[in-house]
Design an enzyme around this catalytic site. Structure first.
Site, PDB file in Angstrom:
ATOM      1  N   LEU A  44       0.827  -1.199   0.000  1.00  0.00           N
ATOM      2  CA  LEU A  44       0.000   0.000   0.000  1.00  0.00           C
ATOM      3  C   LEU A  44       0.867   1.258   0.000  1.00  0.00           C
ATOM      4  O   LEU A  44       1.843   1.358   0.734  1.00  0.00           O
ATOM      5  CB  LEU A  44      -0.930   0.012   1.216  1.00  0.00           C
ATOM      6  CG  LEU A  44      -2.092  -0.980   1.193  1.00  0.00           C
ATOM      7  CD1 LEU A  44      -2.864  -0.934   2.513  1.00  0.00           C
ATOM      8  CD2 LEU A  44      -3.032  -0.691   0.022  1.00  0.00           C
ATOM      9  N   ALA A 120      -4.649  -7.232 -10.574  1.00  0.00           N
ATOM     10  CA  ALA A 120      -5.924  -7.010 -11.252  1.00  0.00           C
ATOM     11  C   ALA A 120      -5.773  -7.034 -12.770  1.00  0.00           C
ATOM     12  O   ALA A 120      -4.790  -6.543 -13.321  1.00  0.00           O
ATOM     13  CB  ALA A 120      -6.514  -5.681 -10.812  1.00  0.00           C
ATOM     14  N   HIS A 450       9.609  38.252   8.644  1.00  0.00           N
ATOM     15  CA  HIS A 450      11.063  38.433   8.657  1.00  0.00           C
ATOM     16  C   HIS A 450      11.649  37.836   9.935  1.00  0.00           C
ATOM     17  O   HIS A 450      11.093  38.037  11.015  1.00  0.00           O
ATOM     18  CB  HIS A 450      11.404  39.924   8.581  1.00  0.00           C
ATOM     19  CG  HIS A 450      12.874  40.198   8.690  1.00  0.00           C
ATOM     20  ND1 HIS A 450      13.735  40.034   7.626  1.00  0.00           N
ATOM     21  CD2 HIS A 450      13.631  40.617   9.743  1.00  0.00           C
ATOM     22  CE1 HIS A 450      14.959  40.342   8.015  1.00  0.00           C
ATOM     23  NE2 HIS A 450      14.920  40.700   9.301  1.00  0.00           N
TER      24      HIS A 450
END
EC number: 1.8.1.4
Length: 469
Positions: A44, A120, A450
């Site tokens: 995954l 798949a 800054h």
């Protein structure tokens, strides 16, 4: 939504591949109340989480720390002799990747997405055949399918990887020792990052890039500045060059360096890293059987990620274009919105930020000056130097600059290009400015804290504003 023809639809959306595009698509679809599954044949998170973006950045961080530790006295720190432990750096990198992968698993579980481990294949009739690790097969039906299988390294004849002497970025992430020398073929993002890492780790690195300059898609000034920085760091860079007669031996790799206008010379190295781009991971998906058209190794789609086959979408690297994780994530949202019946706006590639994470790092978004001129704009350009930044001076990181490109007629920003320490962390503001047409005056009138590196953006905008009168 496209209805299943021959299979009872078990899912509203089936996603193939769990990289940044895939898992984002699955989670987004689940949020719409769509019954969703995701199929992953490996781990995954895909290549990005496991073998790309994340572990690479972890390794680069180790090199940054080592580089800083070699000269600590400047900062009033005494640490004695320091050395680089590649094994520990790799271990940390793998742990970071593992943690990220577990994070993906948690997010999918939380979204109630069904996760299937297996390979798949599209079967037609809105079907997906999943071969599980134990060899069993599960047939799925889905009203919509999103292909998010990513990409694989491109193989060049004569430079076929063997995993030992000729390697890809995957092997480069888990080497057991720092090679004495390394040839990196390819001066794109992957080649640049790996070259910088191994050079800082102690390897003698040579980059061979076919194009006239490193990072050829970037602003020419940025590419040249990076080349100078690399050469100063001891990295040899050959642009407009290629390798012939590559030979592998027990001791390493030898090759003939061919540069137009110069006599060939022999290069020898402990190993050779091939980083010449990628191609779509489309083999074995059954695309032809379901009528999904491809072009030059990638799946053809429209602006909403629809393929030529009804009900099938493609996102991320497998779709082509810029091969970036955040592009895949953005396309995930577009595909799911289209599935949900919305009318999502197609992604504008020039507005996708591009980052390279060596030091100095490189970041850009929008048009280069040359591209803006070629598009017919009258341009105004503003520049600022990191050396003038109080924050850069405090950190001892003076190298780099910001270059902003504006439409002189309207003052709107067209592109931003940076090189310098943590330049990648400044690109978000410039992406926003390009996306919404912020003017040079708008950037100048925005108060920047800054001391921060972001002040370099304001100074570059101010420089451009002055040139516009």
């Amino acid at each position: 939504m496209q209805q299943a023809d021959t299979l009872a639809a078990q899912f509203d959306v089936a996603v193939i591949g769990s990289g940044p595009g895939g898992y984002e698509a699955a989670i987004h679809a689940a949020r719409y109340g769509l019954k969703t599954c995701i199929v992953e044949k490996a781990v995954l998170g895909g290549v990005c989480v496991n073998w790309g973006c994340i572990p690479t950045k972890a390794l680069l961080r180790s090199a940054e720390v080592f580089d800083l530790a070699k000269n600590p006295e400047t900062f009033g720190v005494n640490v004695g002799n320091v050395s680089f432990d590649l094994a520990q750096a790799v271990k940390r990198s793998r742990n970071v990747a593992l943690k990220s992968s577990k994070g993906v698993a948690y997010l999918l579980k939380k979204a109630a997405v069904e996760v299937l481990a297996g390979e798949a294949v599209l079967t037609g009739g809105a079907g997906v055949m999943v071969t599980m690790p134990d060899g069993s097969v599960r047939m799925l039906g889905a009203k919509n399918i999103i292909v998010a299988t990513g990409s694989t390294p491109r193989v060049i004849p004569g430079l076929e990887p063997d995993g030992k002497k000729i390697i890809t970025s995957r092997e480069a992430l888990i080497l057991k020792e720092v090679p004495k020398s390394m040839i990196v073929v390819g001066g794109g993002a992957i080649g640049v990052e790996m070259a910088w890492f191994y050079a800082k780790a102690g390897s003698k690195v040579t980059i061979v890039e076919l194009m006239p300059r490193m990072l050829p898609a970037e602003e020419a000034e940025v590419s040249e500045a990076l080349k100078r920085s690399f050469e100063k760091a001891g990295i040899t860079v050959h642009c407009g060059a290629k390798l012939d007669n590559v030979a592998v031996s027990e001791s390493g790799v030898s090759a003939e360096l061919v540069v137009e206008g110069s006599a060939p010379q022999t290069l020898n190295a402990s190993c050779l890293l091939v980083a010449v781009g990628v191609t779509g991971a489309i083999d074995g998906l059954g695309l032809d059987a379901v009528g999904v058209e491809t072009e030059r190794g990638f799946i053809r789609t429209d602006g909403q990620c629809r393929t030529s086959a009804p009900g099938i979408y493609a996102i991320g690297d497998v779709r082509g274009g810029m091969l970036l994780a955040h592009k895949a994530s953005a396309e995930a949202a577009i595909a799911v919105e289209a599935i949900a019946g919305k009318s999502p706006e197609p992604l504008s590639e020039p507005l996708i930020p591009r980052c390279v994470y060596a030091q100095p790092s490189v970041a850009s978004v929008g048009l280069t000056e040359e591209a803006a001129v070629n598009a017919g704009y009258q341009v105004a350009v503003g520049r600022s130097q990191f050396a003038a930044s109080g924050k850069a001076n405090a950190y001892g990181q003076l190298e780099g600059f910001v270059k902003l490109v504006f439409d002189a007629a309207t003052g709107k920003m067209l592109g931003g290009h940076l090189i310098g320490h943590d330049a990648v962390e400044l690109i978000g503001e410039l992406g926003l400015a390009c996306r919404y047409g912020v003017t040079a005056g708008g950037l100048v009138n925005t108060v920047h804290a800054h001391p921060t590196l972001s002040e370099t953006v304001r100074e570059a905008a101010f420089d451009a504003l002055q040139s516009m009168g």
